[in-house]
Design a protein around this motif. Sequence first.
Motif, short mmCIF file in Angstrom:
data_model
loop_
_atom_site.label_atom_id
_atom_site.label_comp_id
_atom_site.label_asym_id
_atom_site.label_seq_id
_atom_site.Cartn_x
_atom_site.Cartn_y
_atom_site.Cartn_z
N ILE A 175 1.11 -1.82 0.35
CA ILE A 175 -0.01 -0.03 -0.38
C ILE A 175 0.97 1.30 0.05
N TYR A 176 1.65 1.44 0.66
CA TYR A 176 2.44 2.68 0.35
C TYR A 176 3.82 2.53 -0.25
N SER A 177 4.10 1.13 -1.16
CA SER A 177 4.94 1.55 -1.83
C SER A 177 4.79 1.71 -3.32
N GLY A 178 3.19 1.23 -3.50
CA GLY A 178 2.63 0.90 -5.07
C GLY A 178 3.40 -0.13 -5.86
N ALA A 179 2.33 -0.30 -6.86
CA ALA A 179 3.27 -0.46 -8.11
C ALA A 179 3.29 -1.01 -9.25
N THR A 180 3.43 -1.43 -9.72
CA THR A 180 2.85 -1.84 -11.58
C THR A 180 1.20 -1.16 -11.90
N ASN A 181 0.94 -0.40 -12.03
CA ASN A 181 -0.19 0.07 -12.14
C ASN A 181 -0.86 0.49 -10.86
N MET A 182 -0.24 0.48 -9.83
CA MET A 182 -1.15 0.17 -8.44
C MET A 182 -0.24 1.94 -7.96
N PRO A 183 -1.19 2.70 -7.26
CA PRO A 183 -0.71 4.05 -6.65
C PRO A 183 0.18 3.54 -5.23
N SER A 184 0.77 4.36 -5.33
CA SER A 184 1.88 4.21 -3.55
C SER A 184 0.75 5.71 -3.00
N TYR A 185 0.06 4.77 -1.45
CA TYR A 185 -0.84 5.57 -1.10
C TYR A 185 0.18 5.90 0.05
N ARG A 186 1.19 6.13 -0.12
CA ARG A 186 2.07 7.05 0.88
C ARG A 186 2.15 8.53 1.14
N GLY A 187 0.95 8.56 2.85
CA GLY A 187 0.96 10.06 2.39
C GLY A 187 -1.06 10.44 2.38
N ASN A 188 -1.13 9.44 1.42
CA ASN A 188 -2.73 9.79 1.71
C ASN A 188 -3.55 8.63 1.97
N MET A 189 -3.09 8.17 3.56
CA MET A 189 -3.66 7.37 4.15
C MET A 189 -3.21 6.93 6.06
N SER A 190 -4.14 7.85 6.48
CA SER A 190 -3.81 7.63 7.82
C SER A 190 -3.42 6.50 8.67
N GLN A 191 -3.13 6.27 9.77
CA GLN A 191 -2.56 5.11 10.37
C GLN A 191 -3.90 4.05 10.97
N ALA A 192 -5.23 5.45 10.88
CA ALA A 192 -5.79 4.74 11.42
C ALA A 192 -6.40 3.69 10.05
N ASP A 193 -6.60 4.84 9.36
CA ASP A 193 -7.29 3.83 7.88
C ASP A 193 -7.17 2.44 7.37
N LEU A 194 -5.36 2.15 7.82
CA LEU A 194 -4.47 1.65 7.43
C LEU A 194 -4.28 0.34 8.06
N ALA A 195 -4.74 0.73 9.34
CA ALA A 195 -4.94 0.24 10.13
C ALA A 195 -6.36 -1.70 10.23
N SER A 196 -7.47 -0.63 9.37
CA SER A 196 -8.73 -1.04 9.70
C SER A 196 -8.78 -2.09 8.58
N LEU A 197 -7.81 -1.44 7.10
CA LEU A 197 -7.84 -1.53 5.55
C LEU A 197 -7.03 -3.45 6.34
N ILE A 198 -6.02 -3.52 6.82
CA ILE A 198 -5.18 -4.78 7.11
C ILE A 198 -6.06 -6.17 7.98
N ALA A 199 -7.10 -4.77 8.88
CA ALA A 199 -8.03 -6.26 9.49
C ALA A 199 -8.62 -7.08 8.73
N PHE A 200 -9.31 -5.60 7.68
CA PHE A 200 -10.39 -5.71 6.56
C PHE A 200 -9.43 -6.95 5.60
N LEU A 201 -8.57 -6.70 4.81
CA LEU A 201 -8.10 -7.56 3.98
C LEU A 201 -7.17 -8.90 4.88
N GLU A 202 -6.77 -8.91 5.72
CA GLU A 202 -6.31 -10.22 7.11
C GLU A 202 -7.67 -11.19 7.15
N SER A 203 -8.72 -10.34 7.18
CA SER A 203 -10.71 -11.06 7.55
C SER A 203 -10.32 -12.21 6.04
N ARG A 204 -10.04 -11.67 4.66
CA ARG A 204 -10.26 -12.46 4.17
C ARG A 204 -9.42 -13.74 3.52
#
Length: 475
Positions: free
Chosen positions: A432-461
């Motif tokens: 999420i922070y570094s992005g990739a080919t065809n994926m934007p980097s979200y560094r500076g565009n994502m709060s710590q809280a958002d990141l934590a919940s996003l990870i909680a969500f993805l880890e639940s899949r």
Amino acid sequence: MLRRAWNWFDDLTGLSAMLRPLLLHPVPKARKAAWLYVLGSATLFVFLLQIVTGVALSSAYVASSGQAYSTLLFISSARFGSIVRGIHYFGASAMVILIGVHAIRVYLMAAYKYPRQMNWLTGVVLLFLTLGMAFTGQLLRWDQNGFWSAVVAAEQAGRSPGIGNWLGHFILAGDTAGGATLSRFFAAHVFFIPSLIFLILALHLYLVVHNGISEPPKAGQPVDPRTYRVWYKMLLARDGEPFWPNAAWRDAVFGSLVVLVIVGLAIAIGPEPLGRPPDPTLIGASPKPDWYLLWYYALLSVIPRWSEDAVIILAPLTFAVLLIFLPFVASRGERSPLRRPWSLVIVAAIVLTVYHFGRMGASAPWSPRLAAAPLPAAVVGTTTGPVAVGAKVFYDKACEFCHTVDGYGGIRGPDLSDAGDRMNADQITTRIYSGATNMPSYRGNMSQADLASLIAFLESRHKIPPAAGTAPVKR
Ligand code: HEC
């Protein structure tokens, strides 16, 4: 008695004098390659089938925006009507496939070289006219898919430089899609394009007889325009056979087989079911054009934005120009594909491209740019806590435009339905922070809280085997 009737008729019309040279004209013995020469006539068989079923359909179809959809429902509700629609539907697919394979066969055998350049040229026109039939036909269904496929096409055309506005306007017969669009497509589909096809087809067939069927190519036997016709005449005298019945029986057998398969499919499977009626307020609709056009829509949806104008307008134009000039630029020389290895590479590249994007387009929703709906609670599994918040972030931060979770979202990036099985929190954070080919980097565009919940969500899949009796949820 019958003989006398025929003689009388023949005397008045001169039919046999006209048909005899057509039927008995000599063709080269093709031997092993003989079955490769049936594709063109099979396309013609299917075209005739399309005319018969098309005329039948048009006798019950009303080309008005208020009635088109319901008349088609009516046609499909009758057993016979449904079969006729089915034949027309599978016939369209068959025609696109057959004309495509026919063109590939002619290209690989370089049958477009002297003296058959005009055969090729008329064939190219027929190819584009057939695609035009396919494109205009799907709108006549007047359901969501047909409607939006036309709108998207008009939007694409509208972006061409200079003539864009005019072209988009021309396709839709106005500023927006509506009743006038339907009339325009109907007129094109039943009057304009078919009459052009008849005309060019007659020319194509005349040229086939006039120039003779090409002999199967042999490596080391190049075409020389100065000597070819004399050489070909000698070949026919030495090793020719009358078209009827020596070669024609294969055309008849294969053509009938194709027709049988089409009718069989129409009876067993039936026509493409109608989607919902078109609703111009549904801007999030993801249209799904018929498969033979789907690959192109899918291709347009994944190319980078800056290249769109080039790909939408320049690529088809370049392709058409190449097809048109090919027989004049390469009118002589070796015909065998073994001596023209590039032709094999080009055909493979085209087939693979169409196949790849066709498959990509088949998995809806295929366009990453069309707004995906937020994940429903049934998919998220909970409505409270970090996982639910993470699902919302997943949507708000547009991850869902490119990534699928359990069938929801775009397909530009990998499916994240089983992200919890494949990646740990650190790996996801890095991505999420570094992005990739065809994926934007979200560094500076994502709060710590958002990141934590996003990870909680993805880890639940996790990959869950679908419960028995429940259909997979699709948007
Ligand atoms: C513009 C499209 C796009 C957006 C928006 C996007 N991604 Fe991606 N993502 C990609 C692509 C493409 C890849 C694959 C990159 C590669 O192959 O190197 C990827 C890879 C990933 C991966 C690694 C998946 C794997 O299987 O290796 C994760 C995790 C991921 N993205 C999460 C996210 C999250 C979370 C968001 C939102 C904050 C997001 N992405 C937004 C396009 C996107």
